[in-house]
Design a protein around this motif. Structure first.
Motif, PDB file in Angstrom:
ATOM      1  N   ALA A 184      -2.527  -6.143  -0.100  1.00 53.38           N
ATOM      2  CA  ALA A 184      -1.459  -5.721   0.809  1.00 53.38           C
ATOM      3  C   ALA A 184      -0.882  -4.381   0.392  1.00 53.38           C
ATOM      4  CB  ALA A 184      -0.363  -6.780   0.849  1.00 53.38           C
ATOM      5  N   LEU A 227       5.047 -10.021   0.475  1.00 55.14           N
ATOM      6  CA  LEU A 227       4.158  -8.940   0.906  1.00 55.14           C
ATOM      7  C   LEU A 227       4.932  -7.916   1.729  1.00 55.14           C
ATOM      8  CD1 LEU A 227       0.952 -11.007   1.815  1.00 55.14           C
ATOM      9  CD2 LEU A 227       1.664 -10.039  -0.383  1.00 55.14           C
ATOM     10  N   VAL A 233       0.211  -9.515   8.009  1.00 54.25           N
ATOM     11  CA  VAL A 233      -0.021 -10.776   7.296  1.00 54.25           C
ATOM     12  C   VAL A 233      -0.268 -11.891   8.299  1.00 54.25           C
ATOM     13  CG1 VAL A 233       0.933 -12.480   5.703  1.00 54.25           C
ATOM     14  CG2 VAL A 233       1.431 -10.046   5.369  1.00 54.25           C
TER      15      VAL A 233
END
Length: 256
Positions: A28, A51, A57
């Motif tokens: 990420a 993240l 995501v």
């Protein structure tokens, strides 16, 4: 940090903790769309909260030891992000015990998660990886490269992953798909973490590991990201120990 995976989609099984979660954070940070896969939604949610960009995501609970769930998982990922660039097969389970003490259900569970899950996800993902020139990274283990006391079932499952990795690399290199595996040694995860706290056991690991300690999940995740990256474009069919030098030894104890 350079965004080596910008506009790429990375699917990570076993993403709810340990090496999978650390790899999710690493990919990420480097710009990837990250797909978090595991059987426990709460764990995936906690990883996702850490993240940087929620739009990149995807949280997708699944049991990859079941072929239909692996197939549906890959199709959902491609539908959401338009393709797939990296498959990181990391889901795994360990068990201890000698064969006379191991029942059929234990054998089947370990093989289903550790070996069947890798097969099902690879089979589902390969057409999409071929289309994008993507690659696969599997989590095998130093336990695939040498035996452990009292862990024959786990050893068998991870050895299957190691040789499956080699065979896929042969079969699909000319399709433009690389296939490699990391082989961690002792790592501070749910599976191995208790050994770090055991005052009788951990010194035995320290004695055997040339770097004198076990690994943190992030140290394995860094190697996963390397194998998946352009920098490793001519690395194919490798089972790479990430073990602090453990496999460099012939097994004899230190003399000094």
């Amino acid at each position: 940090m350079t965004e080596r995976f910008a506009d790429q989609t990375v699917l990570i099984t076993g993403a709810g903790s340990g090496i999978g979660a650390a790899s999710a954070r690493r990919f990420a940070r480097e710009g990837a769309n990250v797909v978090l896969v595991g059987r426990t939604r709460d764990k995936l949610d906690r990883v996702a909260a850490d993240l940087p960009d929620p739009e990149r995501v995807m949280i997708r609970p699944a049991d990859v030891s079941k072929a239909d769930e692996a197939n549906a998982l890959v199709e959902d990922v491609v539908s959401r992000f338009g393709g797939l660039d990296v498959l990181f097969n990391n889901a795994g389970v360990a068990t201890q015990g000698r064969i006379p003490d191991t029942d059929d259900a234990t054998w089947r569970q370990v093989m289903a998660i550790n070996a069947d899950g890798v097969f099902y996800c690879c089979r589902a993902a390969l057409p999409h990886l071929i289309a994008r020139g993507g690659n696969i990274v599997n989590t095998s283990s130093v336990s695939a490269l040498g035996g452990d006391w009292g862990m024959s079932v786990y050893n068998a499952s991870k050895a299957a992953v190691a040789n499956f990795t080699r065979a896929l690399a042969l079969d699909h290199g000319r399709d433009g798909v690389r296939v490699n595996a990391v082989c961690p040694g002792l790592t501070r995860t749910e599976m191995g973490g208790a050994n770090f706290e055991d005052e009788a056991v951990y010194p035995k690991f320290q004695e055997r590991i040339p770097l004198g300690r076990g690994a943190e999940p992030e140290e394995v995740a860094d190697v996963v990201a390397f194998l998946a990256s352009y920098e490793a474009r001519f690395v194919n069919g490798v089972n790479l120990p990430v073990d602090g030098g453990l496999m460099a030894s012939n097994g004899q104890p230190p003399q000094t």
